[in-house]
Design an enzyme around this catalytic site. Structure first.
Site, PDB file in Angstrom:
ATOM      1  N   GLY A 268       0.781  -1.238   0.000  1.00  0.00           N
ATOM      2  CA  GLY A 268       0.000   0.000   0.000  1.00  0.00           C
ATOM      3  C   GLY A 268       0.807   1.280   0.000  1.00  0.00           C
ATOM      4  N   GLU A 311       4.713  -6.116   1.515  1.00  0.00           N
ATOM      5  CA  GLU A 311       4.221  -6.548   0.201  1.00  0.00           C
ATOM      6  C   GLU A 311       3.977  -5.384  -0.752  1.00  0.00           C
ATOM      7  OE1 GLU A 311       1.538 -10.210   2.012  1.00  0.00           O
ATOM      8  OE2 GLU A 311       0.587  -8.290   1.607  1.00  0.00           O
ATOM      9  N   GLY A 313       3.551  -3.443  -4.116  1.00  0.00           N
ATOM     10  CA  GLY A 313       3.280  -3.754  -5.516  1.00  0.00           C
ATOM     11  C   GLY A 313       3.437  -2.490  -6.339  1.00  0.00           C
ATOM     12  N   ARG A 314       2.467  -1.591  -6.146  1.00  0.00           N
ATOM     13  CA  ARG A 314       2.446  -0.320  -6.867  1.00  0.00           C
ATOM     14  C   ARG A 314       3.779   0.426  -6.786  1.00  0.00           C
ATOM     15  NH1 ARG A 314      -2.233   2.694  -7.160  1.00  0.00           N
ATOM     16  NH2 ARG A 314      -3.019   1.317  -5.554  1.00  0.00           N
ATOM     17  N   ARG A 354      -8.288   2.677 -13.818  1.00  0.00           N
ATOM     18  CA  ARG A 354      -8.194   3.362 -12.527  1.00  0.00           C
ATOM     19  C   ARG A 354      -8.899   4.721 -12.477  1.00  0.00           C
ATOM     20  NH1 ARG A 354      -4.090   4.782 -10.368  1.00  0.00           N
ATOM     21  NH2 ARG A 354      -4.725   4.382  -8.231  1.00  0.00           N
ATOM     22  N   TYR A 358     -11.485   4.583  -9.575  1.00  0.00           N
ATOM     23  CA  TYR A 358     -11.108   5.276  -8.328  1.00  0.00           C
ATOM     24  C   TYR A 358     -10.968   6.779  -8.502  1.00  0.00           C
ATOM     25  CZ  TYR A 358      -8.987   0.593  -7.446  1.00  0.00           C
ATOM     26  OH  TYR A 358      -8.716  -0.740  -7.316  1.00  0.00           O
ATOM     27  N   CYS A 385     -17.185   3.431 -25.375  1.00  0.00           N
ATOM     28  CA  CYS A 385     -18.523   4.004 -25.424  1.00  0.00           C
ATOM     29  C   CYS A 385     -19.020   4.368 -24.033  1.00  0.00           C
ATOM     30  CB  CYS A 385     -19.463   3.017 -26.090  1.00  0.00           C
ATOM     31  SG  CYS A 385     -18.850   2.501 -27.683  1.00  0.00           S
ATOM     32  N   GLU A 386     -18.273   5.187 -23.326  1.00  0.00           N
ATOM     33  CA  GLU A 386     -18.643   5.650 -21.978  1.00  0.00           C
ATOM     34  C   GLU A 386     -18.119   7.063 -21.851  1.00  0.00           C
ATOM     35  OE1 GLU A 386     -19.821   3.581 -19.372  1.00  0.00           O
ATOM     36  OE2 GLU A 386     -19.695   1.720 -20.533  1.00  0.00           O
ATOM     37  N   TYR A 415      -1.317  -1.942 -11.973  1.00  0.00           N
ATOM     38  CA  TYR A 415      -2.775  -1.983 -12.134  1.00  0.00           C
ATOM     39  C   TYR A 415      -3.245  -1.422 -13.473  1.00  0.00           C
ATOM     40  CZ  TYR A 415      -2.081  -2.980  -7.250  1.00  0.00           C
ATOM     41  OH  TYR A 415      -1.630  -3.536  -6.095  1.00  0.00           O
TER      42      TYR A 415
HETATM   43  C1  LIG Z   1      -3.022  -5.111  -3.165  1.00  0.00           C
HETATM   44  C2  LIG Z   1      -2.266  -5.737  -2.082  1.00  0.00           C
HETATM   45  C3  LIG Z   1      -0.900  -5.466  -1.929  1.00  0.00           C
HETATM   46  C4  LIG Z   1      -0.167  -4.488  -2.803  1.00  0.00           C
HETATM   47  O1  LIG Z   1      -0.690  -3.217  -2.705  1.00  0.00           O
HETATM   48  P1  LIG Z   1       0.090  -1.984  -3.360  1.00  0.00           P
HETATM   49  O2  LIG Z   1      -0.807  -0.838  -3.111  1.00  0.00           O
HETATM   50  O3  LIG Z   1       0.213  -2.309  -4.811  1.00  0.00           O
HETATM   51  O4  LIG Z   1       1.402  -1.901  -2.686  1.00  0.00           O
HETATM   52  C5  LIG Z   1      -0.216  -6.106  -0.930  1.00  0.00           C
HETATM   53  N1  LIG Z   1      -0.833  -6.983  -0.105  1.00  0.00           N
HETATM   54  C6  LIG Z   1      -2.148  -7.277  -0.226  1.00  0.00           C
HETATM   55  C7  LIG Z   1      -2.762  -8.251   0.695  1.00  0.00           C
HETATM   56  C8  LIG Z   1      -2.899  -6.677  -1.204  1.00  0.00           C
HETATM   57  O5  LIG Z   1      -4.199  -6.955  -1.322  1.00  0.00           O
END
Ligand SMILES: *Cc1c(COP(=O)(O)O)cnc(C)c1O
Length: 458
Positions: A268, A311, A313-314, A354, A358, A385-386, A415
């Site tokens: 996150g 964890e 990701g983004r 996104r 969001y 078409c939106e 994403y």
């Molecule tokens: C989505 C998610 C992540 C990664 O979130 P980011 O915002 O991309 O860092 C990590 N752990 C869990 C459980 C998630 O659902």
């Protein structure tokens, strides 16, 4: 209004590549290059729209997280970084992450099999999800995953059953909700009570799951997990969640005499999408805050330090990727506050959902030539078409923009492709990786022929 010049933000002075654009972006003869390859060469070779990932940038971000964890937890019990594969996963990307010393988080058969196909050992893979199938649990246990992150009591029973049938002991991490609510948008905030994820600490569900795990014959309680949302700038939110989950660890020790070995603080971590966004904290700022919470817990509880994991990701792949589009129809719409130029491109909500999902903000820059002439207030829209098919709500772009020009939208590495659809029967764009002047195709672009092969004409 901002000029495209400002969007070419350089890496931050401390060396952390936390700008909006990938670190290996430049302009040569007016044209945007990424990883030493020009935007027009990329589109000529791989079509438009096109997702482009700066391999060096993605690797550097992964490395920065691993180093930050190693540094912050050196005097505690160390830690691991699980790359959240849902942000963007391909076989090569999984391999890069493993090469940078990361593990991979997966949450479906497809993600799990991608990591396995990359040769990532099971011990460096985690399985997530709030509704895992029996087949997914079987595959994970067969692969010998580091842990299965269990989201409910029902799932705990299912994993116990599958592990028993296989004659295995399943390593269990319990996903708990701490009540901490963070993130830019309600739908990406996952730790408050009224949502589908996790076992609540406050209702006692988390402790019950602990008891059931400890009592089960084929489960081993290896950790507790908390993920509080996405795109979170506030270090305090992570600290608050850390304090709550560490308090639960102390309570488990008091109640059951068990020291839970691992704590996973989830993902996150925020990135910058536009120059208006705050500059997010560096990885080391986040990990130092988490280490502070762990240190206080160790001192207060007298328990051994847990091994930790995070964890992201983004924050690993987001800023490493851009999307290239070709400009088509341009239309001026007269508004009370002046006119707005609608610039249509050859993709849209099918390659980046996104903004529609969001209300996410992005920016854009003219990529195929010098962008710095007279600027016009513009809105970049897709071809779906939106009317909500907006890619960039408000951006200053060259007055001379015309059909055939290429636009680059930065910070689309996370994403984008992973949430892409075939809405309006649009083939999904390919993903290429650039590095030192060379290009590799990670995922080939789809064709309409591909899509028609799914149509059984019955
Ligand atoms: C989505 C998610 C992540 C990664 O979130 P980011 O915002 O991309 O860092 C990590 N752990 C869990 C459980 C998630 O659902």
């Amino acid at each position: 209004m901002t000029s495209p010049l400002e969007h070419l933000a350089a890496p931050e002075p401390d060396g952390s590549p936390s700008g909006i654009w990938p670190m290996n972006v430049d302009r040569v003869g007016g044209e945007l290059t990424i990883g030493g390859v020009s935007a027009s060469d990329l589109v000529a070779q791989f079509g438009s729209p096109l997702y482009v990932i700066d391999e060096g940038d993605m690797r550097a971000r992964a490395h920065a997280w691993k180093s930050a964890i190693d540094e912050s937890f050196a005097d505690l019990a160390g830690g691991d970084v699980f790359y959240a594969g849902k942000a963007f996963l391909s076989v090569a990307a999984a391999r890069w992450m493993a090469e940078e010393g990361l593990s991979i988080d997966t949450c479906s058969e497809g993600e799990l099999r991608t990591a396995i196909a990359a040769g990532v050992p099971g011990s460096k893979i985690g399985l997530h999800g709030n509704n895992k199938s029996r087949a997914e649990i079987e595959l994970a246990l067969q692969a010998g995953v580091a842990h299965v992150v269990v989201d409910s009591l029902a799932e705990l029973a299912l994993v116990e059953q599958v592990a028993g049938q296989r004659g295995q002991t399943a390593p269990i991490v319990l996903r708990v909700t701490t009540g901490v609510h963070a993130g830019g948008h309600e739908y990406i905030s996952t730790a408050h009570e009224d949502q589908k994820f996790g076992l609540s600490i406050s209702t006692g569900a988390a402790l019950r799951a602990v008891e059931e795990t400890l009592a089960a014959s084929h489960l081993e309680l290896v950790g507790l997990h908390s993920h509080i949302g996405s795109q979170i700038l506030a270090v305090e939110a992570f600290q608050a969640a850390a304090n709550a989950i560490l308090a639960l660890r102390a309570e488990i020790s008091a109640l059951h005499g068990v020291t839970v070995p691992e704590i996973d603080f989830g993902g996150g971590y925020a990135i910058r999408y536009t120059v208006i966004d705050d500059v997010p904290p560096a990885p080391l700022t986040y990990t130092a805050a988490l280490a502070g919470a762990v240190t206080a817990h160790v001192v207060e509880s007298g328990l051994a330090a847990p091994r930790v994991s995070i964890e992201p990701g983004r924050s690993i792949v987001g800023p490493a990727g851009i999307t290239l589009y070709t400009v088509g129809t341009i239309k001026n719409v007269e508004l009370e506050e002046g006119s707005r130029r609608y610039v249509s491109v050859d993709g849209g909500m099918s390659d980046n959902i996104r903004p529609a999902l969001y209300e996410a903000d992005y920016t854009a820059a003219l990529a195929s030539r010098e962008p710095f002439d007279e600027q016009v207030r513009s809105r970049v829209v897709g071809k779906h078409c939106e009317s909500g098919d907006i890619l960039v709500k408000d951006v200053a772009l060259s007055a001379s923009l015309g059909p055939g020009d290429l636009l680059a939208v930065p910070a689309t590495g996370a994403y984008g492709r992973s949430m892409a659809s075939n809405y309006n029967m649009l083939p999904r764009p390919g993903v290429v990786a650039v590095s030192d002047g060379s290009v590799k195709q990670l995922i080939r672009r789809e064709t309409v022929e591909d899509l028609l092969t799914f149509d059984e004409d019955a």
